[in-house]
Structures are given as C-alpha cells and as structure tokens.
Design a protein around this motif. Structure first.
Motif, PDB file in Angstrom:
ATOM      1  N   THR A   3       0.759  -1.289  -0.020  1.00 26.01           N
ATOM      2  CA  THR A   3      -0.067  -0.074   0.154  1.00 26.01           C
ATOM      3  C   THR A   3       0.980   1.363  -0.031  1.00 26.01           C
ATOM      4  O   THR A   3       1.774   1.479   0.913  1.00 26.01           O
ATOM      5  CB  THR A   3      -0.899  -0.056   1.216  1.00 26.01           C
ATOM      6  OG1 THR A   3      -1.648  -1.145   1.307  1.00 26.01           O
ATOM      7  CG2 THR A   3      -1.826   1.307   1.347  1.00 26.01           C
ATOM      8  N   ASP A  32      -1.281  -1.047  -3.966  1.00 23.26           N
ATOM      9  CA  ASP A  32      -2.747  -0.253  -3.618  1.00 23.26           C
ATOM     10  C   ASP A  32      -2.505   1.163  -3.616  1.00 23.26           C
ATOM     11  O   ASP A  32      -1.858   1.556  -2.800  1.00 23.26           O
ATOM     12  CB  ASP A  32      -3.286  -0.929  -2.580  1.00 23.26           C
ATOM     13  CG  ASP A  32      -4.546  -0.262  -1.967  1.00 23.26           C
ATOM     14  OD1 ASP A  32      -5.184   0.624  -2.650  1.00 23.26           O
ATOM     15  OD2 ASP A  32      -4.987  -0.304  -0.708  1.00 23.26           O
ATOM     16  N   SER A  34      -4.938   3.494  -2.860  1.00 28.86           N
ATOM     17  CA  SER A  34      -5.985   4.055  -2.271  1.00 28.86           C
ATOM     18  C   SER A  34      -5.867   5.015  -1.195  1.00 28.86           C
ATOM     19  O   SER A  34      -6.370   6.015  -0.953  1.00 28.86           O
ATOM     20  CB  SER A  34      -7.053   2.980  -1.365  1.00 28.86           C
ATOM     21  OG  SER A  34      -6.337   2.546  -0.548  1.00 28.86           O
ATOM     22  N   ASN A  35      -4.167   5.100  -0.718  1.00 26.29           N
ATOM     23  CA  ASN A  35      -4.042   5.954   0.201  1.00 26.29           C
ATOM     24  C   ASN A  35      -2.953   7.062  -0.394  1.00 26.29           C
ATOM     25  O   ASN A  35      -2.501   7.941   0.305  1.00 26.29           O
ATOM     26  CB  ASN A  35      -3.390   5.210   1.433  1.00 26.29           C
ATOM     27  CG  ASN A  35      -4.266   4.714   2.157  1.00 26.29           C
ATOM     28  OD1 ASN A  35      -5.552   4.818   2.558  1.00 26.29           O
ATOM     29  ND2 ASN A  35      -3.724   3.508   2.756  1.00 26.29           N
ATOM     30  N   HIS A  64      -4.113  -1.334  -7.867  1.00 28.25           N
ATOM     31  CA  HIS A  64      -5.515  -1.346  -7.332  1.00 28.25           C
ATOM     32  C   HIS A  64      -5.738  -0.022  -7.024  1.00 28.25           C
ATOM     33  O   HIS A  64      -4.693   0.728  -6.419  1.00 28.25           O
ATOM     34  CB  HIS A  64      -5.554  -2.262  -6.142  1.00 28.25           C
ATOM     35  CG  HIS A  64      -5.372  -3.949  -6.703  1.00 28.25           C
ATOM     36  ND1 HIS A  64      -6.206  -4.432  -7.036  1.00 28.25           N
ATOM     37  CD2 HIS A  64      -4.261  -4.558  -6.536  1.00 28.25           C
ATOM     38  CE1 HIS A  64      -5.817  -5.740  -7.515  1.00 28.25           C
ATOM     39  NE2 HIS A  64      -4.426  -5.733  -6.990  1.00 28.25           N
ATOM     40  N   ALA A  65      -7.129   0.532  -7.043  1.00 31.49           N
ATOM     41  CA  ALA A  65      -7.570   1.869  -6.522  1.00 31.49           C
ATOM     42  C   ALA A  65      -6.664   2.971  -7.197  1.00 31.49           C
ATOM     43  O   ALA A  65      -6.263   3.933  -6.491  1.00 31.49           O
ATOM     44  CB  ALA A  65      -7.522   1.833  -5.209  1.00 31.49           C
ATOM     45  N   PRO A  67      -6.119   6.011  -9.085  1.00 26.49           N
ATOM     46  CA  PRO A  67      -7.027   7.252  -9.246  1.00 26.49           C
ATOM     47  C   PRO A  67      -7.336   7.785 -10.365  1.00 26.49           C
ATOM     48  O   PRO A  67      -6.375   7.365 -11.385  1.00 26.49           O
ATOM     49  CB  PRO A  67      -6.325   8.618  -8.410  1.00 26.49           C
ATOM     50  CG  PRO A  67      -5.310   7.765  -7.774  1.00 26.49           C
ATOM     51  CD  PRO A  67      -4.794   6.393  -8.204  1.00 26.49           C
ATOM     52  N   SER A  86      -6.963  -1.458 -11.949  1.00 19.68           N
ATOM     53  CA  SER A  86      -8.174  -1.470 -11.038  1.00 19.68           C
ATOM     54  C   SER A  86      -8.464   0.051 -10.742  1.00 19.68           C
ATOM     55  O   SER A  86      -7.739   0.384  -9.822  1.00 19.68           O
ATOM     56  CB  SER A  86      -8.411  -2.433 -10.198  1.00 19.68           C
ATOM     57  OG  SER A  86      -8.091  -3.666 -10.529  1.00 19.68           O
ATOM     58  N   ALA A  88      -9.913   3.322  -8.930  1.00 15.06           N
ATOM     59  CA  ALA A  88     -10.478   3.625  -7.566  1.00 15.06           C
ATOM     60  C   ALA A  88     -12.082   3.853  -7.806  1.00 15.06           C
ATOM     61  O   ALA A  88     -12.589   4.227  -8.750  1.00 15.06           O
ATOM     62  CB  ALA A  88      -9.841   5.078  -7.182  1.00 15.06           C
ATOM     63  N   GLU A  89     -12.575   3.210  -6.681  1.00 14.32           N
ATOM     64  CA  GLU A  89     -14.205   3.123  -6.643  1.00 14.32           C
ATOM     65  C   GLU A  89     -14.487   4.724  -6.584  1.00 14.32           C
ATOM     66  O   GLU A  89     -14.028   5.279  -5.679  1.00 14.32           O
ATOM     67  CB  GLU A  89     -14.885   2.314  -5.439  1.00 14.32           C
ATOM     68  CG  GLU A  89     -14.407   0.938  -5.858  1.00 14.32           C
ATOM     69  CD  GLU A  89     -15.231   0.166  -4.961  1.00 14.32           C
ATOM     70  OE1 GLU A  89     -16.133   0.419  -4.328  1.00 14.32           O
ATOM     71  OE2 GLU A  89     -14.716  -1.166  -4.795  1.00 14.32           O
ATOM     72  N   ARG A  90     -15.557   5.023  -7.158  1.00 15.42           N
ATOM     73  CA  ARG A  90     -15.907   6.691  -7.041  1.00 15.42           C
ATOM     74  C   ARG A  90     -16.948   6.586  -5.529  1.00 15.42           C
ATOM     75  O   ARG A  90     -17.755   5.558  -5.485  1.00 15.42           O
ATOM     76  CB  ARG A  90     -16.840   7.114  -8.118  1.00 15.42           C
ATOM     77  CG  ARG A  90     -15.930   7.065  -9.324  1.00 15.42           C
ATOM     78  CD  ARG A  90     -16.579   7.558 -10.518  1.00 15.42           C
ATOM     79  NE  ARG A  90     -15.743   7.616 -11.588  1.00 15.42           N
ATOM     80  CZ  ARG A  90     -16.236   8.067 -12.709  1.00 15.42           C
ATOM     81  NH1 ARG A  90     -17.386   8.373 -12.957  1.00 15.42           N
ATOM     82  NH2 ARG A  90     -15.481   8.030 -13.759  1.00 15.42           N
ATOM     83  N   HIS A  91     -17.036   7.635  -4.752  1.00 14.42           N
ATOM     84  CA  HIS A  91     -17.976   7.677  -3.830  1.00 14.42           C
ATOM     85  C   HIS A  91     -18.858   8.892  -4.047  1.00 14.42           C
ATOM     86  O   HIS A  91     -18.483   9.722  -4.464  1.00 14.42           O
ATOM     87  CB  HIS A  91     -17.117   7.991  -2.355  1.00 14.42           C
ATOM     88  CG  HIS A  91     -16.241   6.829  -2.369  1.00 14.42           C
ATOM     89  ND1 HIS A  91     -16.589   5.568  -1.406  1.00 14.42           N
ATOM     90  CD2 HIS A  91     -14.808   6.687  -2.273  1.00 14.42           C
ATOM     91  CE1 HIS A  91     -15.600   4.842  -1.355  1.00 14.42           C
ATOM     92  NE2 HIS A  91     -14.567   5.301  -1.642  1.00 14.42           N
TER      93      HIS A  91
END
Length: 91
Positions: A3, A32, A34-35, A64-65, A67, A86, A88-91
């Motif tokens: 990560t 990852d 994501s952070n 992953h994740a 941006p 992959s 990032a998922e949208r929020h």
C-alpha cells in the motif's frame, strides 16, 4: 498487498520507487493506490520502473484503486496496455 501512502511525485519518487522495489523483491505483486493523496506524472514513471523490477522477478504487477487522474495520464501517454489497472471506486 503493498500500500502506497501520501505523495508520489518528483518530491519523493526516489524513496517511493525504492520502497516499491523492495516490496516486489519480497514477493508483492499487488500495489494499492487508495492512500495516495498527491501525485504527478512521476507516478507513471514509477509504475514503469516497478514493472521492470517485477519482470526481473518473473512477476506481473496489479495496480489497485488507481485514481482517475493517474489513469488519465497513463491514457495520455498511450500506456494503458502496459499496466493491469483497477480504478479507484467513486464515492
């Protein structure tokens, strides 16, 4: 999974690349994003270097994740086929 956190830019790319290379050497194949809160085009160059390192270890990396801004840069440079991404998922 390795990560990344904080920044991935020209300000700290050397350290981030070295840490990623060490993770690959230890068997990590999943990165990852994501952070990661700040990045620039240096992130693409870092990913290319990690791909090189992984190839030397006969590994395939998965990112992953990732941006949307980084995916846009990868598309701009015509490198979409070079990475397993992959978003990032949208929020």
């Amino acid at each position: 999974m390795y990560t990344l956190a904080g920044e991935l830019s020209q300000n700290n790319a050397h350290e981030q690349v070295a840490a990623g290379n060490a993770a690959i050497a230890q068997g990590q194949c999943d990165f990852d994003f994501s952070n990661v809160v700040k990045m620039d085009s240096t992130a693409v160059a870092s990913m290319i270097e990690w791909q090189r390192q992984a190839a030397q270890h006969n590994k395939t990396l998965h990112f992953h994740a990732v941006p949307a801004t980084l995916i846009s840069l990868i598309q701009l440079y015509g490198l979409t086929g070079q990475f397993q991404l992959s978003p990032a998922e949208r929020h």
